[in-house]
Design a protein around this motif. Structure first.
Motif, PDB file in Angstrom:
ATOM      1  N   ALA A   1       0.848  -1.202   0.000  1.00  0.00           N
ATOM      2  CA  ALA A   1       0.000   0.000   0.000  1.00  0.00           C
ATOM      3  C   ALA A   1       0.882   1.251   0.000  1.00  0.00           C
ATOM      4  CB  ALA A   1      -0.914  -0.006   1.221  1.00  0.00           C
ATOM      5  N   GLU A   2       1.945   1.237   0.802  1.00  0.00           N
ATOM      6  CA  GLU A   2       2.896   2.355   0.808  1.00  0.00           C
ATOM      7  C   GLU A   2       3.541   2.517  -0.565  1.00  0.00           C
ATOM      8  OE1 GLU A   2       7.099   3.670   3.027  1.00  0.00           O
ATOM      9  OE2 GLU A   2       6.063   1.816   3.594  1.00  0.00           O
ATOM     10  N   PHE A   3       3.888   1.394  -1.173  1.00  0.00           N
ATOM     11  CA  PHE A   3       4.475   1.427  -2.516  1.00  0.00           C
ATOM     12  C   PHE A   3       3.527   2.076  -3.515  1.00  0.00           C
ATOM     13  CE2 PHE A   3       4.832  -0.384  -6.724  1.00  0.00           C
ATOM     14  CZ  PHE A   3       6.180  -0.309  -7.004  1.00  0.00           C
ATOM     15  N   LEU A   4       2.265   1.671  -3.489  1.00  0.00           N
ATOM     16  CA  LEU A   4       1.297   2.181  -4.456  1.00  0.00           C
ATOM     17  C   LEU A   4       1.014   3.664  -4.248  1.00  0.00           C
ATOM     18  CD1 LEU A   4      -1.269  -0.773  -4.525  1.00  0.00           C
ATOM     19  CD2 LEU A   4       0.398  -0.176  -6.287  1.00  0.00           C
ATOM     20  N   VAL A   5       0.983   4.107  -2.987  1.00  0.00           N
ATOM     21  CA  VAL A   5       0.741   5.525  -2.696  1.00  0.00           C
ATOM     22  C   VAL A   5       1.839   6.397  -3.300  1.00  0.00           C
ATOM     23  CG1 VAL A   5       0.709   7.224  -0.830  1.00  0.00           C
ATOM     24  CG2 VAL A   5      -0.653   5.145  -0.638  1.00  0.00           C
ATOM     25  N   ILE A   6       3.057   5.873  -3.335  1.00  0.00           N
ATOM     26  CA  ILE A   6       4.180   6.626  -3.911  1.00  0.00           C
ATOM     27  C   ILE A   6       4.247   6.428  -5.421  1.00  0.00           C
ATOM     28  CG2 ILE A   6       6.693   6.890  -3.944  1.00  0.00           C
ATOM     29  CD1 ILE A   6       6.677   5.882  -1.025  1.00  0.00           C
ATOM     30  N   ASN A   7       4.161   5.192  -5.848  1.00  0.00           N
ATOM     31  CA  ASN A   7       4.432   4.840  -7.245  1.00  0.00           C
ATOM     32  C   ASN A   7       3.356   5.310  -8.218  1.00  0.00           C
ATOM     33  OD1 ASN A   7       3.761   2.301  -9.328  1.00  0.00           O
ATOM     34  ND2 ASN A   7       5.868   3.045  -9.414  1.00  0.00           N
ATOM     35  N   VAL A   8       2.098   5.070  -7.897  1.00  0.00           N
ATOM     36  CA  VAL A   8       1.025   5.347  -8.864  1.00  0.00           C
ATOM     37  C   VAL A   8       0.910   6.843  -9.183  1.00  0.00           C
ATOM     38  CG1 VAL A   8      -1.442   5.163  -9.324  1.00  0.00           C
ATOM     39  CG2 VAL A   8      -0.230   3.239  -8.276  1.00  0.00           C
TER      40      VAL A   8
ATOM     41  N   VAL B   1      -2.981   4.016 -14.486  1.00  0.00           N
ATOM     42  CA  VAL B   1      -3.257   3.747 -13.076  1.00  0.00           C
ATOM     43  C   VAL B   1      -3.475   2.255 -12.844  1.00  0.00           C
ATOM     44  CG1 VAL B   1      -4.934   4.086 -11.218  1.00  0.00           C
ATOM     45  CG2 VAL B   1      -4.157   6.034 -12.556  1.00  0.00           C
ATOM     46  N   ILE B   2      -4.253   1.629 -13.718  1.00  0.00           N
ATOM     47  CA  ILE B   2      -4.529   0.191 -13.561  1.00  0.00           C
ATOM     48  C   ILE B   2      -3.253  -0.624 -13.719  1.00  0.00           C
ATOM     49  CG2 ILE B   2      -5.704  -1.787 -14.606  1.00  0.00           C
ATOM     50  CD1 ILE B   2      -8.017   0.098 -15.282  1.00  0.00           C
ATOM     51  N   LEU B   3      -2.460  -0.318 -14.730  1.00  0.00           N
ATOM     52  CA  LEU B   3      -1.218  -1.060 -14.961  1.00  0.00           C
ATOM     53  C   LEU B   3      -0.219  -0.850 -13.822  1.00  0.00           C
ATOM     54  CD1 LEU B   3      -0.685  -0.507 -18.801  1.00  0.00           C
ATOM     55  CD2 LEU B   3      -1.500  -2.567 -17.645  1.00  0.00           C
ATOM     56  N   ALA B   4      -0.132   0.378 -13.316  1.00  0.00           N
ATOM     57  CA  ALA B   4       0.775   0.654 -12.200  1.00  0.00           C
ATOM     58  C   ALA B   4       0.328  -0.094 -10.952  1.00  0.00           C
ATOM     59  CB  ALA B   4       0.845   2.154 -11.930  1.00  0.00           C
ATOM     60  N   THR B   5      -0.975  -0.185 -10.739  1.00  0.00           N
ATOM     61  CA  THR B   5      -1.498  -0.917  -9.592  1.00  0.00           C
ATOM     62  C   THR B   5      -1.184  -2.404  -9.701  1.00  0.00           C
ATOM     63  OG1 THR B   5      -3.306   0.682  -9.363  1.00  0.00           O
ATOM     64  CG2 THR B   5      -3.571  -1.448  -8.267  1.00  0.00           C
ATOM     65  N   ILE B   6      -1.373  -2.962 -10.887  1.00  0.00           N
ATOM     66  CA  ILE B   6      -1.070  -4.380 -11.098  1.00  0.00           C
ATOM     67  C   ILE B   6       0.420  -4.641 -10.929  1.00  0.00           C
ATOM     68  CG2 ILE B   6      -1.070  -6.237 -12.810  1.00  0.00           C
ATOM     69  CD1 ILE B   6      -3.647  -5.010 -13.945  1.00  0.00           C
TER      70      ILE B   6
ATOM     71  N   GLY C   1      -2.440 -15.300  -2.486  1.00  0.00           N
ATOM     72  CA  GLY C   1      -2.606 -14.916  -3.882  1.00  0.00           C
ATOM     73  C   GLY C   1      -4.042 -14.564  -4.215  1.00  0.00           C
ATOM     74  N   VAL C   2      -4.998 -15.342  -3.714  1.00  0.00           N
ATOM     75  CA  VAL C   2      -6.412 -15.065  -3.983  1.00  0.00           C
ATOM     76  C   VAL C   2      -6.817 -13.733  -3.357  1.00  0.00           C
ATOM     77  CG1 VAL C   2      -8.774 -15.842  -3.549  1.00  0.00           C
ATOM     78  CG2 VAL C   2      -7.030 -17.498  -4.228  1.00  0.00           C
ATOM     79  N   LEU C   3      -6.382 -13.488  -2.120  1.00  0.00           N
ATOM     80  CA  LEU C   3      -6.686 -12.209  -1.475  1.00  0.00           C
ATOM     81  C   LEU C   3      -6.081 -11.041  -2.240  1.00  0.00           C
ATOM     82  CD1 LEU C   3      -6.164 -13.108   2.305  1.00  0.00           C
ATOM     83  CD2 LEU C   3      -8.333 -12.685   1.137  1.00  0.00           C
ATOM     84  N   LEU C   4      -4.887 -11.244  -2.757  1.00  0.00           N
ATOM     85  CA  LEU C   4      -4.221 -10.188  -3.525  1.00  0.00           C
ATOM     86  C   LEU C   4      -4.978  -9.874  -4.810  1.00  0.00           C
ATOM     87  CD1 LEU C   4      -1.749  -8.331  -3.673  1.00  0.00           C
ATOM     88  CD2 LEU C   4      -0.525 -10.176  -4.842  1.00  0.00           C
ATOM     89  N   VAL C   5      -5.441 -10.918  -5.498  1.00  0.00           N
ATOM     90  CA  VAL C   5      -6.210 -10.722  -6.730  1.00  0.00           C
ATOM     91  C   VAL C   5      -7.504  -9.961  -6.434  1.00  0.00           C
ATOM     92  CG1 VAL C   5      -7.531 -11.900  -8.518  1.00  0.00           C
ATOM     93  CG2 VAL C   5      -5.237 -12.698  -7.949  1.00  0.00           C
ATOM     94  N   ILE C   6      -8.192 -10.356  -5.360  1.00  0.00           N
ATOM     95  CA  ILE C   6      -9.441  -9.675  -4.990  1.00  0.00           C
ATOM     96  C   ILE C   6      -9.182  -8.203  -4.677  1.00  0.00           C
ATOM     97  CG2 ILE C   6     -11.252  -9.567  -3.232  1.00  0.00           C
ATOM     98  CD1 ILE C   6     -11.035 -12.624  -2.998  1.00  0.00           C
ATOM     99  N   LEU C   7      -8.094  -7.936  -3.957  1.00  0.00           N
ATOM    100  CA  LEU C   7      -7.756  -6.552  -3.603  1.00  0.00           C
ATOM    101  C   LEU C   7      -7.483  -5.712  -4.845  1.00  0.00           C
ATOM    102  CD1 LEU C   7      -7.242  -4.544  -1.302  1.00  0.00           C
ATOM    103  CD2 LEU C   7      -4.855  -5.302  -1.297  1.00  0.00           C
ATOM    104  N   VAL C   8      -6.721  -6.272  -5.790  1.00  0.00           N
ATOM    105  CA  VAL C   8      -6.396  -5.550  -7.027  1.00  0.00           C
ATOM    106  C   VAL C   8      -7.657  -5.277  -7.840  1.00  0.00           C
ATOM    107  CG1 VAL C   8      -5.187  -5.698  -9.238  1.00  0.00           C
ATOM    108  CG2 VAL C   8      -4.016  -6.396  -7.147  1.00  0.00           C
ATOM    109  N   LEU C   9      -8.549  -6.261  -7.901  1.00  0.00           N
ATOM    110  CA  LEU C   9      -9.804  -6.070  -8.642  1.00  0.00           C
ATOM    111  C   LEU C   9     -10.650  -4.965  -8.002  1.00  0.00           C
ATOM    112  CD1 LEU C   9     -10.822  -9.777  -9.401  1.00  0.00           C
ATOM    113  CD2 LEU C   9      -9.967  -8.075 -11.014  1.00  0.00           C
ATOM    114  N   LEU C  10     -10.669  -4.920  -6.672  1.00  0.00           N
ATOM    115  CA  LEU C  10     -11.445  -3.892  -5.981  1.00  0.00           C
ATOM    116  C   LEU C  10     -10.858  -2.499  -6.227  1.00  0.00           C
ATOM    117  CD1 LEU C  10     -12.147  -5.624  -2.542  1.00  0.00           C
ATOM    118  CD2 LEU C  10     -13.779  -5.193  -4.382  1.00  0.00           C
ATOM    119  N   ILE C  11      -9.530  -2.410  -6.213  1.00  0.00           N
ATOM    120  CA  ILE C  11      -8.870  -1.117  -6.443  1.00  0.00           C
ATOM    121  C   ILE C  11      -9.051  -0.666  -7.876  1.00  0.00           C
ATOM    122  CG2 ILE C  11      -6.646   0.080  -6.504  1.00  0.00           C
ATOM    123  CD1 ILE C  11      -5.765  -1.689  -4.187  1.00  0.00           C
ATOM    124  N   SER C  12      -8.925  -1.618  -8.819  1.00  0.00           N
ATOM    125  CA  SER C  12      -8.990  -1.267 -10.247  1.00  0.00           C
ATOM    126  C   SER C  12     -10.414  -1.014 -10.710  1.00  0.00           C
ATOM    127  CB  SER C  12      -8.377  -2.383 -11.080  1.00  0.00           C
ATOM    128  OG  SER C  12      -7.027  -2.602 -10.686  1.00  0.00           O
TER     129      SER C  12
END
Length: 268
Positions: free
Chosen positions: A64-71, A206-211, A257-268
């Motif tokens: 989450a810290e990474f995404l706040v900076i990177n995206v 934004v979507i690609l950076a999040t993924i 991995g499943v939780l990560l996929v769900i989280l990415v789908l929710l964010i995207s």
């Protein structure tokens, strides 16, 4: 029939290499399996264990810290640079290729450059002198992930610039001329013409950076010797690697991995 025959190679690859592994991961996450004994169905027990695991919790905080900076950094820098490159007439090809080179260069090679810059005895610390952080950048729990985020931003910037350059070709010059007639400055024309004109490209970036952030593995593995210090730069994918490969718990890794996929789908 010709249409389905034409796309059948892609459908077969998608079924075997995307859909199949996803279904398999969901199944494994619902079982207790150690790669030796037969899988035993345990329902959502793995998910309960994962959500209580402090290492997993820390890895999601890290990403989450990474995404706040990177995206945001990726969106702003790539749009500004793409706009500048689109206006350049001299050395246009050279400059575009220069920004794209890091994207197509292997991370292993680029990591050596960043270790030279941000290592304990690196160039950045030499320049800063007494102002250099202690502990140093990559062994500092508060700075390791921001440095990794900057590295990934720099490496991926060329591709995002390419997307924005393509989008800028569809922004009519008439809009800029109308803005100039109305007395708009370059900054106002950028904000009121360019930014809305490339909105679809911004969504894609934004979507690609999040993924990309969700799949973070190579950079912390190489830059901080495996998610250090004390897990401050460990990503969920790195924890999956530890749980599934190093510790022999593919069931736990699949749940992460499943939780990560769900989280990415929710964010995207």
């Amino acid at each position: 029939i010709a249409f389905w025959m034409f796309i059948s190679p892609w459908l077969i690859g998608f079924a075997f290499f995307t859909v199949g592994p996803m279904i398999s991961s969901v199944y494994v996450s619902l079982t207790s399996w150690d790669l030796i004994t037969p899988p035993r169905f345990v329902g959502f027990a793995n998910y309960a264990d994962v959500l209580k695991d402090p290492d997993v919790q820390q890895s999601f905080v890290n990403v989450a810290e990474f995404l706040v900076i990177n995206v945001p950094l990726t969106v702003v820098l790539s749009l500004v640079l793409a706009t500048a490159l689109n206006a350049v007439t001299r050395l246009r090809t050279f400059l575009r290729v220069s920004y794209y080179v890091p994207y197509v260069t292997a991370s292993v090679a680029l990591v050596a450059v960043w270790l030279f810059l941000f290592g304990k005895d690196g160039m950045v610390n030499s320049i800063l002198g007494p102002l250099a952080p202690d502990p140093s950048w990559l062994v500092n729990s508060g700075l390791a992930m921001p440095v990794i985020a900057l590295f990934v931003t720099w490496k991926q910037l060329g591709f995002s610039i390419l997307l924005y350059l393509a989008a800028l070709q569809n922004v009519s010059r008439d809009l800029y001329e109308s803005a100039a007639v109305d007395g708009a400055s370059r900054a106002k024309a950028f904000w009121n013409v360019t930014v809305p004109g490339v909105r679809s490209a911004t969504t894609l970036v934004v979507i690609l950076a999040t993924i990309t952030g969700a799949n973070l593995f190579t950079e912390p593995y190489l830059l901080t010797n495996g998610g250090g210090p004390d897990g401050a730069s460990a990503s969920p994918v790195f924890v999956m690697y530890q749980k599934g490969i190093e510790q022999g718990h593919p069931d736990t890794a699949a749940a992460i991995g499943v939780l990560l996929v769900i989280l990415v789908l929710l964010i995207s």
